[in-house]
Scaffold this motif. Structure first.
Motif, PDB file in Angstrom:
ATOM      1  N   GLN B 141       0.855  -1.189   0.000  1.00  0.00           N
ATOM      2  CA  GLN B 141       0.000   0.000   0.000  1.00  0.00           C
ATOM      3  C   GLN B 141       0.894   1.243   0.000  1.00  0.00           C
ATOM      4  O   GLN B 141       1.821   1.349   0.784  1.00  0.00           O
ATOM      5  N   GLN B 142       0.531   2.204  -0.899  1.00  0.00           N
ATOM      6  CA  GLN B 142       1.376   3.391  -1.058  1.00  0.00           C
ATOM      7  C   GLN B 142       1.079   4.457  -0.010  1.00  0.00           C
ATOM      8  O   GLN B 142       1.890   5.343   0.236  1.00  0.00           O
ATOM      9  N   LEU B 143      -0.084   4.357   0.631  1.00  0.00           N
ATOM     10  CA  LEU B 143      -0.602   5.480   1.430  1.00  0.00           C
ATOM     11  C   LEU B 143       0.385   6.064   2.452  1.00  0.00           C
ATOM     12  O   LEU B 143       0.647   7.272   2.430  1.00  0.00           O
TER      13      LEU B 143
ATOM     14  N   HIS C  18      -6.083  -0.311  -7.457  1.00  0.00           N
ATOM     15  CA  HIS C  18      -7.304  -0.409  -6.629  1.00  0.00           C
ATOM     16  C   HIS C  18      -7.224   0.400  -5.352  1.00  0.00           C
ATOM     17  O   HIS C  18      -8.167   0.423  -4.574  1.00  0.00           O
ATOM     18  N   HIS C  19      -6.086   0.984  -5.052  1.00  0.00           N
ATOM     19  CA  HIS C  19      -6.066   1.955  -3.955  1.00  0.00           C
ATOM     20  C   HIS C  19      -5.222   3.154  -4.374  1.00  0.00           C
ATOM     21  O   HIS C  19      -4.091   3.314  -3.910  1.00  0.00           O
ATOM     22  N   LEU C  20      -5.818   3.931  -5.268  1.00  0.00           N
ATOM     23  CA  LEU C  20      -5.146   5.128  -5.774  1.00  0.00           C
ATOM     24  C   LEU C  20      -5.039   6.175  -4.673  1.00  0.00           C
ATOM     25  O   LEU C  20      -5.891   6.223  -3.786  1.00  0.00           O
ATOM     26  N   PRO C  21      -4.018   7.005  -4.740  1.00  0.00           N
ATOM     27  CA  PRO C  21      -3.994   8.139  -3.808  1.00  0.00           C
ATOM     28  C   PRO C  21      -5.162   9.069  -4.127  1.00  0.00           C
ATOM     29  O   PRO C  21      -5.553   9.197  -5.272  1.00  0.00           O
ATOM     30  N   HIS C  22      -5.696   9.686  -3.060  1.00  0.00           N
ATOM     31  CA  HIS C  22      -6.781  10.642  -3.248  1.00  0.00           C
ATOM     32  C   HIS C  22      -6.178  12.044  -3.135  1.00  0.00           C
ATOM     33  O   HIS C  22      -5.249  12.242  -2.350  1.00  0.00           O
ATOM     34  N   PRO C  23      -6.661  13.042  -3.878  1.00  0.00           N
ATOM     35  CA  PRO C  23      -6.057  14.379  -3.763  1.00  0.00           C
ATOM     36  C   PRO C  23      -5.918  14.854  -2.316  1.00  0.00           C
ATOM     37  O   PRO C  23      -4.940  15.503  -1.967  1.00  0.00           O
TER      38      PRO C  23
END
Lengths: 188, 517, 47
Positions: B141-143, C18-23
């Motif tokens: 996960q990149q978050l 499937h878990h893109l960064p959100h602005p």
């Protein structure tokens, strides 16, 4: 003629393939770059409001972090002391502000619901808010339309404008509804 | 390895302590009060005693922050907004601690300790990311990493006096880190990576605020990292949804650059054309369409446009890349210079094709960067030679020279793939009004006129047409060359079989011809 | 054909798709007026 991929026939084959294979479209005719949500004719630079490579609209003003003194920021502790957000206590001006400044956000919907409660109606075609002018009954009234003088909220000049108008009921938006599964926000 | 016993517990205690202090009302302005107390605790725990302990503390802290995020992300019941709030509650505190330690390490004038600490921490976060990426594979996960990098970048680019003297070193540190984390090294981080390098604060710093355009070269390198990652998928023209999204995101970023920093694209177009696959036409057109903002382009459809009378047409474009270095090996460059000078050794021409072929590049048998560099080098030498005779490039002045020998030999001797790449290298120079656009436009038309087989003319037409039929933008030089080709009767364009080879093709030519007339 | 490394790249790209960064991941936390993205009518003003 050149009979491999490096001549005219090769190009033609690729063009024809792209007509049937959606995956090729991005490359063969390419993308209409004016549809990517960037105002390419803007006199201002674009990067300072660039929201994201995946967003098809620029940042809203309130999304842009600007360096201000930390006292200006709503600290998590001050937050509790601030009045909760209650749209039914706000004037029309602020409701319109929240509606126009929060596209794609639940606030836009909440403002629309409150405006609807105050007898404003959203005209889906002309994309404006409209309400009856007090004391001005419609000159014509049928079961599908009416004609009379109404108030419009004119966003560019940011004020109510009275106008003669033929109002077709099916062009008015029904009561908007807030999404059930609101992304609960612990800070709100 | 070999973390001293108890360090893990100490770090966990300190991190928890810091997060609480950061969020407490007593933290003070920008957490400075909390920080001065917390540094005391770090001293007390002996964390600041050695460089090795500080390094271990940051690695363990990063891993703890990351683990916390994975736990939050795996909580199915929570909404994305709640998950993010939980993760950022800790991550933002950790970022503040890093930025305060960087700003206050060494005395205020000592920038070296500050930058060294920043490089260390960025390297640690990058190391944890790469290991996590490798271990978790598609569960990566990149978050947490995206948040740490962007919030640290924003904090260290705030208008604060202590940062003013080290802005460029801070930028360099982040660029190095992003290059280490380029998509080919961490493909699971590619979307976050593009978010980071296209963030408005990052672009602003790299391309607008940093004086003397000192950030441009680094930024070009990052874009090349991105294009190299996309290249195999673009070349195959078979983009999955995920690759299409990244490609579209890349086009958005390039559009912002085209609109705001066209000179940047003008300067680095050479490098970009070396890595953009030949069939990725619209992206290449976008880059080639850039022109300096102070330039006004005459409408290419102006009837009887006198290109050689334009004031800008004699000025060479700015070249910031040392493309001559691309011409390897040195013996080949030596023979090339010798041939240009005295048309000897004669074997140079017959050996040319083999020199341009490579075996290790997947998907092509030729070295595209070498062909691009050779064409550009020979062309620039030709322009200098023509100017030295007090002339300007035209269909007559470019002929009968060692430079044109080479180009005509390439047109005749190469196979269809090699010739396609060679003609692309010429077409890549058809940009805004400048001496290269002018010379290479004449060269392409001359090769068409002098071709000894129709295949050469067909491939010249193919290279031009495929660049015209994609969606806008189209480079100015491309338009004026094609218009000349179809309008000037001396090229006898409309009588060629390949012009009428299929209804779509004929229709395309006719529509372009109509817009020309 | 794509080689092994390219296929690995695609697999990792697909999973992160499937878990893109959100602005908002690039913005400071908004304690008072946080973003609450939600689908709104297409005829509402989008800009």
């Amino acid at each position: 003629m050149v009979n491999d991929q490096f001549g005219m026939v090769g190009l033609l084959t690729f063009i024809r393939a792209a007509e049937t294979d959606p995956n090729l479209v991005a490359l063969a005719p390419g993308i209409d770059l004016t549809t990517l949500g960037l105002n390419l004719n803007s006199p201002e630079n674009l990067y300072s409001t660039f929201q994201s490579p995946w967003a098809d609209s620029p940042c809203r003003p309130q999304d842009i972090d600007f360096h201000v003194h930390s006292e200006y920021l709503t600290n998590i502790f001050i937050r509790e002391k601030l009045a909760p957000i209650k749209l039914n206590r706000y004037g029309e001006d602020l409701l319109f502000f929240l509606f126009y400044m929060n596209n794609g956000d639940v606030l836009q919907l909440a403002a629309a619901v409150e405006l609807y409660n105050r007898d404003w109606r959203y005209h889906k075609e002309d994309r404006v808010w409209i309400t009856r002018a007090p004391g001005m009954d419609p000159s014509i009234k049928t079961n599908s339309y009416e004609k009379g003088t109404y108030y419009f909220w004119d966003a560019p000049s940011w004020r109510k404008v009275a106008k003669e108008f033929l109002l077709e009921y099916d062009k008015l938006e029904d009561r908007p509804h807030l999404p059930h599964t609101l992304h609960h926000n612990p800070n709100q | 390895f070999d973390d001293p016993p108890g360090l893990h517990e100490k770090t966990e205690f300190l991190l928890r302590e810091w997060v609480n202090m950061y969020h407490s009302p007593a933290a003070g302005r920008d957490s400075t009060k909390a920080f001065s107390m917390f540094v005391g605790q770090m001293h007390q725990q002996g964390i600041l005693k050695t460089d090795d302990l500080i390094t271990r503390f940051f690695r363990l802290s990063t891993e703890m922050c990351v683990d916390l995020c994975y736990r939050a992300l795996n909580e199915q019941t929570h909404s994305p907004t709640l998950i993010r709030a939980k993760c950022f509650h800790t991550l933002d505190a950790f970022v503040r601690l890093i930025s305060l330690l960087v700003k206050h390490s060494g005395d205020s004038t000592n920038s070296v300790t500050k930058i060294n600490l920043l490089n260390k921490v960025l390297g640690i976060v990058a190391g944890v990311l790469l290991q996590d990426h490798e271990v978790r594979n598609t569960e990566f996960q990149q978050l947490p990493y995206h948040r740490i990098f962007i919030m640290l970048f924003i904090e260290l680019n705030a208008p604060e006096q202590v940062l003013d003297g080290i802005n460029f070193q801070i930028l360099t540190a982040f660029c190095n880190t992003f290059h280490i984390l380029r998509p080919r090294k961490a493909p699971g981080f590619a979307y976050a990576w593009l978010e980071l390098i296209s963030h408005r604060v990052f672009i602003g710093r790299m391309l607008a605020i940093t004086p003397q355009q000192r950030g441009w070269g680094m930024y070009a390198q990052l874009l090349i990292d991105l294009i190299k990652f996309l290249s195999p998928f673009l070349r195959n023209a078979d983009l999955t949804k995920a690759a299409q999204l990244l490609y579209k995101g890349t086009l958005r970023v390039l559009l912002v650059l085209l609109h705001d920093f066209p000179e940047f694209l003008c300067d680095y177009h050479y490098l970009f054309c070396d890595v953009i696959p030949p069939n990725c036409i619209q992206m290449r057109n976008l880059i080639l369409s850039a022109f300096p903002r102070n330039m006004r382009l005459p409408d290419p459809f102006t009837p009887n446009l006198k290109v050689d009378m334009l004031s800008d047409i004699t000025h060479p474009p700015r070249i910031v890349t040392n493309f001559t270095n691309m011409i390897q090996p040195a013996s080949f460059k030596k023979d090339l210079d010798s041939y240009l000078k005295s048309r000897a050794p004669v074997t140079f021409l017959s050996d040319l094709r083999s020199n341009l072929q490579v075996s290790n590049e997947p998907g092509t048998r030729y070295s595209i960067p070498l062909i691009n560099a050779l064409v550009l080098y020979v062309g620039t030498q030709a322009i200098t030679y023509i100017h030295s005779k007090g002339q300007t490039p035209s269909m007559s002045t470019i002929a009968h020279s060692s430079h044109m020998d080479i180009f005509q030999n390439l047109a005749v001797d190469l196979d269809t793939e090699g010739r396609y790449l060679f003609l692309n290298a010429i077409a890549n120079q058809l940009r805004y009004p400048n001496s290269h656009t002018h010379y290479f436009s004449c060269t392409l038309l001359y090769l068409f006129a002098e071709a000894n087989t129709e295949a050469i003319q067909e491939q010249i037409t193919r290279v031009l047409l495929e660049r015209l039929i994609v969606n806008r933008p189209h480079p100015w030089g491309l338009l004026i060359t094609f218009i000349e080709l179809i309008k000037n009767p001396s090229f006898n364009f409309w009588n060629h079989e390949f012009v009428h080879c299929a209804p779509e093709i004929h229709k395309l030519f006719e529509s372009v011809a109509r817009s020309c007339t | 054909p794509l080689n092994k490394e390219h296929l690995y790249h695609l697999a990792m790209l697909d999973s992160s798709y499937h878990h893109l960064p959100h602005p908002s991941d690039s913005e400071r936390l908004r304690h008072y007026l946080p973003r609450n993205p939600c689908p709104t009518a297409a005829y509402y003003p989008q800009l």
